[in-house]
Write a protein that holds these residues in place. Sequence first.
Motif, PDB file in Angstrom:
ATOM      1  N   ALA A 298       0.626  -1.548  -0.278  1.00 18.13           N
ATOM      2  CA  ALA A 298       0.059  -0.241   0.114  1.00 18.13           C
ATOM      3  C   ALA A 298       1.018   1.007  -0.148  1.00 18.13           C
ATOM      4  O   ALA A 298       0.346   2.574  -0.425  1.00 18.13           O
ATOM      5  CB  ALA A 298      -0.964  -0.007   1.474  1.00 18.13           C
ATOM      6  N   TYR A 299       1.887   0.802   0.779  1.00 23.10           N
ATOM      7  CA  TYR A 299       2.364   2.267   1.094  1.00 23.10           C
ATOM      8  C   TYR A 299       3.451   2.771  -0.571  1.00 23.10           C
ATOM      9  O   TYR A 299       3.746   3.410  -1.151  1.00 23.10           O
ATOM     10  CB  TYR A 299       4.062   2.097   1.741  1.00 23.10           C
ATOM     11  CG  TYR A 299       4.725   3.256   1.825  1.00 23.10           C
ATOM     12  CD1 TYR A 299       5.162   4.450   1.861  1.00 23.10           C
ATOM     13  CD2 TYR A 299       6.570   2.551   1.460  1.00 23.10           C
ATOM     14  CE1 TYR A 299       5.772   5.437   2.128  1.00 23.10           C
ATOM     15  CE2 TYR A 299       7.548   4.074   1.661  1.00 23.10           C
ATOM     16  CZ  TYR A 299       7.195   4.562   1.676  1.00 23.10           C
ATOM     17  OH  TYR A 299       7.973   5.923   1.816  1.00 23.10           O
ATOM     18  N   ILE A 300       3.722   1.427  -1.046  1.00 23.19           N
ATOM     19  CA  ILE A 300       4.901   1.587  -2.430  1.00 23.19           C
ATOM     20  C   ILE A 300       4.007   2.638  -3.472  1.00 23.19           C
ATOM     21  O   ILE A 300       4.091   2.774  -3.981  1.00 23.19           O
ATOM     22  CB  ILE A 300       5.167   0.048  -3.151  1.00 23.19           C
ATOM     23  CG1 ILE A 300       6.519  -0.375  -2.103  1.00 23.19           C
ATOM     24  CG2 ILE A 300       5.803   0.555  -4.484  1.00 23.19           C
ATOM     25  CD1 ILE A 300       6.857  -1.997  -2.235  1.00 23.19           C
ATOM     26  N   LYS A 301       2.601   1.725  -3.089  1.00 21.08           N
ATOM     27  CA  LYS A 301       1.673   2.120  -3.946  1.00 21.08           C
ATOM     28  C   LYS A 301       1.481   3.801  -4.359  1.00 21.08           C
ATOM     29  O   LYS A 301       1.082   4.454  -5.384  1.00 21.08           O
ATOM     30  CB  LYS A 301      -0.168   1.387  -4.244  1.00 21.08           C
ATOM     31  CG  LYS A 301       0.361  -0.299  -4.524  1.00 21.08           C
ATOM     32  CD  LYS A 301      -1.200  -0.893  -4.146  1.00 21.08           C
ATOM     33  CE  LYS A 301      -1.997  -0.636  -4.867  1.00 21.08           C
ATOM     34  NZ  LYS A 301      -3.126  -1.912  -4.063  1.00 21.08           N
ATOM     35  N   SER A 302       1.177   4.173  -3.316  1.00 23.53           N
ATOM     36  CA  SER A 302       1.284   5.669  -2.490  1.00 23.53           C
ATOM     37  C   SER A 302       1.774   6.437  -3.307  1.00 23.53           C
ATOM     38  O   SER A 302       1.799   7.718  -3.422  1.00 23.53           O
ATOM     39  CB  SER A 302       0.993   5.634  -0.590  1.00 23.53           C
ATOM     40  OG  SER A 302       1.769   5.318  -0.219  1.00 23.53           O
TER      41      SER A 302
END
Length: 329
Positions: A298-302
């Motif tokens: 989720a962090y990488i996608k953000s």
Amino acid sequence: MNDSLRLLPERASNIATSYDTLFYSLTAMTAVLTIGIALTIVFFAVKYRRRRPEEFGKDTGSHVWLEITWTVIPLVICLGIFVWSAILYVGMSRAPDDAMTIQVVAKQWMWKVQHPNGRKEINELHVPLGRAVRLQMTSQDVIHSFYVPAFRIKQDVLPGRYSEEWFVPTKLGEYHLFCAEYCGTDHSRMGGRVVVMTPGDYQKWAENAALDERPEVAGARLFAEHGCVSCHGQTAPSLAGIYRHEQTLADGSRIIVDEDYLRESIIAPRAKIVAGYPPIMPSFEGQLSEEQIFQLIAYIKSLETPVGPPPAPLPLGPTQTPQPGASTP
Ligand code: CUA
């Protein structure tokens, strides 16, 4: 349909009606054929029965057009059913791009759910009416299966990889959630409910998440704690903006970065190395729970802007010779 006459569970999702139409059509067709064939057998058995002991049947020869007709008609019917089902299946298997992603981790014997804003729940899934919802699912142990009869969705949830299913809830209410894959002692109790709320109620419900960190915030913390930040953007590829974009790998092949690739890169980093980078990343297998991997993803996608200092040109050591075709498409 009249509730007292209902053969199937109520229909509460976008695909339920087309799914049921296919099911009823198949059932009706099968019934007509089965009854028709059975009656014909009985009729012929009576009509052509042996009446005297010395009576024998006559050879009737063959009839080419009759053979062709009763081969071609069922073939057309079967292919028609195949095309009809395939269209439905393909539509069911790909979520629209604007779908809201909810993460689901299955374990013996519960469903752990996390919403995009961080709210967590167990054995319950709250969703807003009329919004496409994509469930991104994995298992911490054995195979489970996420089954909501009223939505006509059922998808196996496997350890070590992601599976997904999606739906648009079309009716307010509460619906049963089951595990549909035998997964051990308490399999029969591994269920819960899906609650369809109005978008406003869902918003209120989801904001009531005082103790739950947003997945990308938790992921950013993990990213710092595990030292990822000291390499990515420098001796390792920057992760900013890579999600759903193409990457060229060391063997010259190309991939689109998706959740499965990100997961694999955390667990088995050497499986697919990005061209131009040394295979130095350690595996995080066993160090992160499935929820933590979801949070990192989720962090990488953000990430849309580069993290850390801009990437420096990488001097390749003597053991890392550039692969042919690695730098050109
Ligand atoms: Cu989980 Cu059956």
